[in-house]
Write an enzyme that holds these catalytic residues in place. Structure first.
Site, PDB file in Angstrom:
ATOM      1  N   HIS A 103      11.484  -8.964  -3.299  1.00  0.00           N
ATOM      2  CA  HIS A 103      10.926  -9.443  -3.823  1.00  0.00           C
ATOM      3  C   HIS A 103       9.597 -10.631  -2.874  1.00  0.00           C
ATOM      4  CE1 HIS A 103       9.483 -12.283  -6.305  1.00  0.00           C
ATOM      5  NE2 HIS A 103      10.182 -13.115  -6.374  1.00  0.00           N
ATOM      6  N   HIS A 105       6.081 -13.331  -3.385  1.00  0.00           N
ATOM      7  CA  HIS A 105       5.222 -14.078  -3.633  1.00  0.00           C
ATOM      8  C   HIS A 105       4.059 -13.914  -3.295  1.00  0.00           C
ATOM      9  CE1 HIS A 105       8.858 -17.030  -5.028  1.00  0.00           C
ATOM     10  NE2 HIS A 105       8.521 -15.630  -6.546  1.00  0.00           N
ATOM     11  N   ASP A 128      -2.031   7.630  -2.486  1.00  0.00           N
ATOM     12  CA  ASP A 128      -0.413   8.176  -1.422  1.00  0.00           C
ATOM     13  C   ASP A 128       0.922   6.928  -1.349  1.00  0.00           C
ATOM     14  OD1 ASP A 128      -2.019   9.286   0.005  1.00  0.00           O
ATOM     15  OD2 ASP A 128      -2.970   7.741   1.940  1.00  0.00           O
ATOM     16  N   HIS A 168       4.355 -14.648 -11.712  1.00  0.00           N
ATOM     17  CA  HIS A 168       5.138 -14.634 -10.684  1.00  0.00           C
ATOM     18  C   HIS A 168       4.743 -14.187  -9.151  1.00  0.00           C
ATOM     19  CE1 HIS A 168       9.849 -14.563  -9.898  1.00  0.00           C
ATOM     20  NE2 HIS A 168       9.191 -15.360  -9.235  1.00  0.00           N
ATOM     21  N   TYR A 222       3.928  14.045   4.724  1.00  0.00           N
ATOM     22  CA  TYR A 222       3.221  13.476   5.287  1.00  0.00           C
ATOM     23  C   TYR A 222       4.745  12.968   6.438  1.00  0.00           C
ATOM     24  CZ  TYR A 222       1.115   9.439   6.902  1.00  0.00           C
ATOM     25  OH  TYR A 222       1.182   7.907   8.004  1.00  0.00           O
TER      26      TYR A 222
HETATM   27 ZN   LIG Z   1       9.988 -15.143  -7.003  1.00  0.00          ZN
END
Ligand SMILES: [Zn+2]
Length: 225
Positions: A103, A105, A128, A168, A222
């Site tokens: 995660h 930002h 790809d 977010h 690949y």
């Molecule tokens: Zn966050």
């Protein structure tokens, strides 16, 4: 080794791997302060390894990593886990193929998320890596299952390894934590290039047949075999 010590050894390895992968988030400038995190599933166990909450990137050590069950409850570790643990646990619970979640930002991708706009597939590297547009997931706040559910529902309808959660930021998945980190790096790169391209005109979509062909080749042929 007994089964118990084998699991303990696997967790030690994952603590080191997950800790080291956080350096890639700062290296590629995907995070500021203590935002963002990497987690990994403990193979064959209902457990995950994740970054602690609120510890500076430069100070992270393998021992800081927190082991949680797939409900986000701490099983082993001195620190509180990342506040995104529940969302990531939900992803591991519902998508058995996922071995790693990231995660961030990151700026350009999150700018697309702020508009609630999917990143169109106008680059071969996007075909790809993501097999099409990078989709947008619903607006959701921390505190219940809604982030996890939004990630799973959006990625369940897409080949993409990345989802832009509206207003977010980015969540990426992969068969390993390293693959999920790569998807986070590529997502930001694609978001940035497509953003710049749009400043100068209308980017040209890659035709669906070519998207399919590129994705198939990159995912299956690949690289080093
Ligand atoms: Zn966050």
């Amino acid at each position: 080794m007994t089964a118990v010590t084998e699991v303990a050894a696997t967790i030690q390895t994952l603590r080191r791997e997950v800790c080291a992968l956080h350096a890639q988030l700062t290296r590629y400038q995907l995070v500021v302060w203590t935002a963002g995190n990497v987690s990994a599933r403990v193979p064959g166990q209902d457990l995950l390894v994740i970054k602690p909450s609120g510890v500076a990137y430069a100070d992270l050590t393998p021992d800081h990593m927190v082991v949680c069950d797939l409900r986000g409850r701490v099983v082993e570790g001195e620190h509180a886990p990342s506040s995104d643990t529940e969302a990531q646990a939900y992803v591991y619970r519902h998508l058995p193929r996922v071995g790693g979640v990231v995660h961030t930002h990151s700026t350009y991708a999150t700018a697309w998320a702020a508009r609630g706009e999917p990143i169109p597939c106008v680059l071969t590297m996007a075909a790809d890596e993501f097999g099409g547009d990078i989709p947008v997931g619903p607006f959701a706040v921390i505190g219940d299952d809604s982030i996890g559910r939004g990630i799973v529902e959006t990625l369940g309808q897409s080949r993409s390894a990345a989802v832009l959660m509206q207003n977010h930021g980015v969540f990426t998945i992969g068969p390993t934590a390293r693959a999920a980190v790569k998807a986070a790096v590529m997502c930001e790169d694609v978001a940035r290039t497509v953003h710049i391209s749009r400043q100068l005109g209308q980017p040209i979509p890659v035709e669906q047949a070519s998207v399919d062909q590129l994705y198939e080749r990159y995912q299956n042929v690949y690289g080093q075999r």
